[in-house]
Design a protein around this motif. Structure first.
Motif, mmCIF file in Angstrom:
data_model
loop_
_atom_site.group_PDB
_atom_site.id
_atom_site.type_symbol
_atom_site.label_atom_id
_atom_site.label_comp_id
_atom_site.label_asym_id
_atom_site.label_seq_id
_atom_site.Cartn_x
_atom_site.Cartn_y
_atom_site.Cartn_z
ATOM 1 N N PHE A 310 0.796 -1.223 0.000
ATOM 2 C CA PHE A 310 0.000 0.000 0.000
ATOM 3 C C PHE A 310 0.831 1.277 0.000
ATOM 4 C CE2 PHE A 310 -3.223 -3.021 1.057
ATOM 5 C CZ PHE A 310 -4.420 -2.447 0.648
ATOM 6 N N MET A 311 2.090 1.205 0.472
ATOM 7 C CA MET A 311 2.885 2.431 0.591
ATOM 8 C C MET A 311 4.344 2.179 0.231
ATOM 9 S SD MET A 311 1.285 4.095 4.112
ATOM 10 C CE MET A 311 1.307 2.545 5.038
ATOM 11 N N HIS A 312 4.958 3.215 -0.341
ATOM 12 C CA HIS A 312 6.365 3.139 -0.733
ATOM 13 C C HIS A 312 6.981 4.515 -0.557
ATOM 14 C CE1 HIS A 312 10.012 2.064 -2.784
ATOM 15 N NE2 HIS A 312 9.792 2.903 -3.789
ATOM 16 N N ARG A 313 7.955 4.634 0.352
ATOM 17 C CA ARG A 313 8.586 5.932 0.587
ATOM 18 C C ARG A 313 9.705 6.158 -0.436
ATOM 19 N NH1 ARG A 313 12.633 7.993 0.915
ATOM 20 N NH2 ARG A 313 13.070 10.032 1.794
ATOM 21 N N GLN A 314 9.521 7.174 -1.276
ATOM 22 C CA GLN A 314 10.540 7.551 -2.257
ATOM 23 C C GLN A 314 10.338 9.000 -2.667
ATOM 24 O OE1 GLN A 314 13.167 7.573 -3.774
ATOM 25 N NE2 GLN A 314 14.044 5.534 -3.599
ATOM 26 N N ALA A 315 11.347 9.533 -3.333
ATOM 27 C CA ALA A 315 11.386 10.952 -3.678
ATOM 28 C C ALA A 315 10.481 11.307 -4.852
ATOM 29 C CB ALA A 315 12.827 11.348 -3.993
ATOM 30 N N SER A 316 10.379 12.607 -5.104
ATOM 31 C CA SER A 316 9.559 13.097 -6.217
ATOM 32 C C SER A 316 10.035 12.533 -7.548
ATOM 33 C CB SER A 316 9.591 14.625 -6.254
ATOM 34 O OG SER A 316 10.925 15.115 -6.362
ATOM 35 N N PHE A 317 11.348 12.331 -7.685
ATOM 36 C CA PHE A 317 11.862 11.853 -8.968
ATOM 37 C C PHE A 317 11.475 10.411 -9.269
ATOM 38 C CE2 PHE A 317 15.505 11.463 -5.985
ATOM 39 C CZ PHE A 317 15.694 10.086 -6.006
ATOM 40 N N TYR A 318 10.894 9.725 -8.283
ATOM 41 C CA TYR A 318 10.474 8.345 -8.523
ATOM 42 C C TYR A 318 9.355 8.275 -9.562
ATOM 43 C CZ TYR A 318 9.692 3.416 -7.581
ATOM 44 O OH TYR A 318 9.594 2.048 -7.718
ATOM 45 N N GLN A 319 8.721 9.401 -9.845
ATOM 46 C CA GLN A 319 7.652 9.419 -10.842
ATOM 47 C C GLN A 319 8.123 8.871 -12.184
ATOM 48 O OE1 GLN A 319 6.575 13.486 -12.303
ATOM 49 N NE2 GLN A 319 8.229 14.172 -10.983
ATOM 50 N N ALA A 320 9.422 8.967 -12.466
ATOM 51 C CA ALA A 320 9.954 8.481 -13.745
ATOM 52 C C ALA A 320 10.028 6.961 -13.804
ATOM 53 C CB ALA A 320 11.350 9.064 -13.983
ATOM 54 N N ASN A 321 9.854 6.285 -12.659
ATOM 55 C CA ASN A 321 10.048 4.841 -12.607
ATOM 56 C C ASN A 321 8.775 4.011 -12.728
ATOM 57 O OD1 ASN A 321 13.007 4.390 -12.092
ATOM 58 N ND2 ASN A 321 12.550 5.819 -10.456
ATOM 59 N N TRP A 322 7.615 4.643 -12.636
ATOM 60 C CA TRP A 322 6.390 3.861 -12.770
ATOM 61 C C TRP A 322 6.278 3.315 -14.186
ATOM 62 C CZ3 TRP A 322 4.476 2.456 -8.392
ATOM 63 C CH2 TRP A 322 4.585 3.289 -7.282
ATOM 64 N N PRO A 323 5.738 2.113 -14.349
ATOM 65 C CA PRO A 323 5.633 1.532 -15.699
ATOM 66 C C PRO A 323 4.874 2.441 -16.657
ATOM 67 C CG PRO A 323 5.118 -0.120 -14.032
ATOM 68 C CD PRO A 323 5.228 1.199 -13.314
ATOM 69 N N LYS A 324 5.232 2.352 -17.926
ATOM 70 C CA LYS A 324 4.593 3.168 -18.950
ATOM 71 C C LYS A 324 3.083 2.977 -18.890
ATOM 72 C CE LYS A 324 4.758 4.188 -23.905
ATOM 73 N NZ LYS A 324 5.359 3.811 -25.223
ATOM 74 N N GLY A 325 2.363 4.078 -18.950
ATOM 75 C CA GLY A 325 0.911 4.028 -18.896
ATOM 76 C C GLY A 325 0.336 4.256 -17.518
ATOM 77 N N THR A 326 1.194 4.277 -16.486
ATOM 78 C CA THR A 326 0.718 4.533 -15.131
ATOM 79 C C THR A 326 0.340 6.003 -14.990
ATOM 80 O OG1 THR A 326 2.219 2.842 -14.252
ATOM 81 C CG2 THR A 326 1.302 4.419 -12.683
ATOM 82 N N LYS A 327 -0.863 6.256 -14.533
ATOM 83 C CA LYS A 327 -1.302 7.638 -14.345
ATOM 84 C C LYS A 327 -0.926 8.103 -12.948
ATOM 85 C CE LYS A 327 -5.323 10.721 -14.411
ATOM 86 N NZ LYS A 327 -6.800 10.833 -14.540
ATOM 87 N N VAL A 328 -0.175 9.195 -12.894
ATOM 88 C CA VAL A 328 0.253 9.762 -11.620
ATOM 89 C C VAL A 328 -0.585 10.999 -11.326
ATOM 90 C CG1 VAL A 328 2.169 10.772 -10.335
ATOM 91 C CG2 VAL A 328 2.613 8.913 -11.954
ATOM 92 N N GLY A 329 -1.294 10.991 -10.208
ATOM 93 C CA GLY A 329 -2.129 12.132 -9.848
ATOM 94 C C GLY A 329 -3.095 11.776 -8.739
ATOM 95 N N GLU A 330 -3.778 12.777 -8.223
ATOM 96 C CA GLU A 330 -4.710 12.555 -7.116
ATOM 97 C C GLU A 330 -5.798 11.553 -7.484
ATOM 98 O OE1 GLU A 330 -5.780 16.065 -4.537
ATOM 99 O OE2 GLU A 330 -4.918 17.137 -6.240
ATOM 100 N N ASP A 331 -6.190 11.514 -8.756
ATOM 101 C CA ASP A 331 -7.198 10.560 -9.213
ATOM 102 C C ASP A 331 -6.572 9.493 -10.107
ATOM 103 O OD1 ASP A 331 -6.552 12.170 -11.333
ATOM 104 O OD2 ASP A 331 -8.613 12.450 -12.030
ATOM 105 N N GLY A 332 -5.266 9.311 -9.969
ATOM 106 C CA GLY A 332 -4.545 8.383 -10.836
ATOM 107 C C GLY A 332 -4.325 7.016 -10.217
ATOM 108 N N ASP A 333 -3.475 6.245 -10.881
ATOM 109 C CA ASP A 333 -3.118 4.916 -10.375
ATOM 110 C C ASP A 333 -2.251 5.026 -9.130
ATOM 111 O OD1 ASP A 333 -4.334 3.596 -12.641
ATOM 112 O OD2 ASP A 333 -2.613 4.281 -13.822
#
Length: 465
Positions: A310-333
């Motif tokens: 359910f949780m993973h502590r990592q920095a803001s730059f981790y956004q580049a590591n989610w698999p292609k197609g993953t939606k990042v946002g308040e209503d995202g994946d």
């Protein structure tokens, strides 16, 4: 390879496909205290270049910039961000990137072939260059100093200083105090985003209770990073040091005014252990505690996507590591929340960044260094990075230019007057510790060594003055 360099590589990768053609001398944001003049007589161009008037007419002048960003596609957001300066002052910026940057820069200093400007990935390296190559790194000029004092939190000037003298202006930032999660998974389970440490632990316990007979865990983690294995665990320690001991003790620890094995440090590491060394809490999707040491940090958060953690502590730059197609946002994946402090009233923020140091005091070099500290450059750099993945702590950056939601959230946190920013501790420590024994010690700790044993070993490794 320090995690500041890891950060830079990920940010570069996130913006590698950025394509932008800047209009000639694009309109700047809020005019800065520094500013260069255009040699043209067009009233419209003069108006656009008004913020650059103090830099003077630099026609025929060339300024060289040396960074670790080597490929043309990765370098393009940087070179595009220089165009307003070039077009308004007449100067030419000669960009050079090398993947051997940190090995090559000292060689060039020693050989008398230094670049005019270099992007330094961490304050520790800046201090080393200043001390090992006296007279080679030049203090920042008056315009650059004024811009940093005007547009940045005072901490940023401190991190660009050595022995009280200001050398390097900030050119990039990131926030590390984040916990990634799935908004949908939280909503489905009725979980609330925690705002204090106690709420974070209570949520972890609730997730354990809700999954008594499964491999689903509250947390997933991974610290494997090739030769830099262990660095993500150092970030955990630094974040928790700030939360349990406060900024004064954190500063003393980083500066070695207190020993690495001081009881306060040992207590903070043990506090991290209540999560990372707790088999009930970790390592969702991968196995037991020891799998953290062999799980790549780039993939460590993926079990969130399939409900294994359910949780993973990592920095803001981790956004580049989610698999292609993953939606990042308040209503995202996936989305991120601020890593809670001990109380909701306290808001320490751990982060990192890069700095531009000058190896010449020619007027055009001082002018360009001042430009890099100005709102004009921060906004031009945001424009030149349309895919996101870059951030500045400049208070006059137009947040609307930040296209990635996490970048916007990071900027809000960095500029929050209630937040107390501290730079990544291992990047401030001597390389033998911050990029050596601290990394290996935390890996040993995950693999079973006691906190005291690890802290003693790291303290022993601290270079003698």
């Amino acid at each position: 390879m320090s995690h500041a360099r890891v950060t830079r590589a990920l940010v570069a990768a996130a913006s590698a496909t950025a394509l932008l053609t800047l209009a000639a001398c694009s309109t700047a944001a809020t005019p800065s205290a520094s500013g260069p003049a255009s040699g043209t007589t067009s009233a419209a161009v003069d108006d656009k270049c008004a913020a650059y008037k103090d830099y003077g007419d630099l026609k025929g002048k060339t300024i060289s910039v040396f960074t670790s960003i080597a490929s043309d596609s990765e370098a393009k957001p940087h070179t595009d961000s220089y165009k307003p300066f070039e077009e308004c002052t007449g100067a030419t910026i000669k960009y050079e990137g090398s993947r051997d940057f940190e090995a090559q820069l000292p060689v060039r200093l020693k050989a008398g072939n230094a670049p005019d400007i270099a992007y330094i990935p961490q304050p520790g390296l800046l201090a080393t260059l200043v001390k090992d190559y006296p007279g080679k790194v030049f203090p920042a000029g008056d315009l650059a100093t004024k811009n940093v004092e005007t547009y940045y939190d005072p901490a940023w000037k401190t991190y660009g200083s050595v022995d009280g003298k200001f050398y390097a202006v900030p050119v990039g930032a990131n926030v590390k105090s984040f916990v990634w999660y799935s908004p949908k998974a939280f909503a489905d389970k009725g979980y609330q985003v925690p705002t204090t440490w106690d709420e974070l632990i209570a949520l972890s316990d609730k997730i354990v209770a809700d999954n008594p007979d499964s491999d689903v865990k509250p947390w997933c983690a991974g610290i494997e990073s090739g030769g830099a294995t262990g660095w993500p665990a150092t970030d955990w320690v630094e974040d928790v040091m700030l939360r349990v001991n406060g900024t004064d003790v954190y500063d003393q620890w980083v500066n070695h005014s207190i020993a690495f094995n001081d009881p306060k440090v040992v207590a903070a590491i043990d506090k991290v252990g209540t999560i990372l060394k707790n088999d009930k809490y970790v390592n969702g999707g991968y196995g037991n505690v020891k799998t953290i040491a062999t799980t790549s940090f780039t993939e460590a958060g993926n079990p969130i996507l399939d409900g294994q953690c359910f949780m993973h502590r990592q920095a803001s730059f981790y956004q580049a590591n989610w698999p292609k197609g993953t939606k990042v946002g308040e209503d995202g994946d996936v989305w991120a929340f601020y890593f809670p402090s001990m109380s909701a009233d306290s808001k320490p923020v751990l982060g990192g960044g890069e700095f531009a140091a000058a190896f010449s005091d020619r007027p055009e070099v001082q002018a360009f260094q001042a430009y890099l500290a100005s709102p004009e450059w921060s906004n031009a750099k945001a424009d030149a990075t349309p895919n996101g993945g870059w951030l500045s702590a400049n208070k006059k950056l137009d947040a609307n230019k930040l296209v990635q939601p996490v970048d916007k959230l990071s900027y809000q946190i960095l500029t929050d007057p209630k937040a107390t920013f501290r730079f990544d501790g291992s990047d401030l420590m001597p390389g033998a510790v911050g990029a050596g024994s601290f990394w290996t010690g935390m890996t040993d700790w995950i693999n079973g060594k006691s906190t005291q044993e690890v802290a003693d070993a790291i303290e022993k490794s601290w270079p003698k003055k």
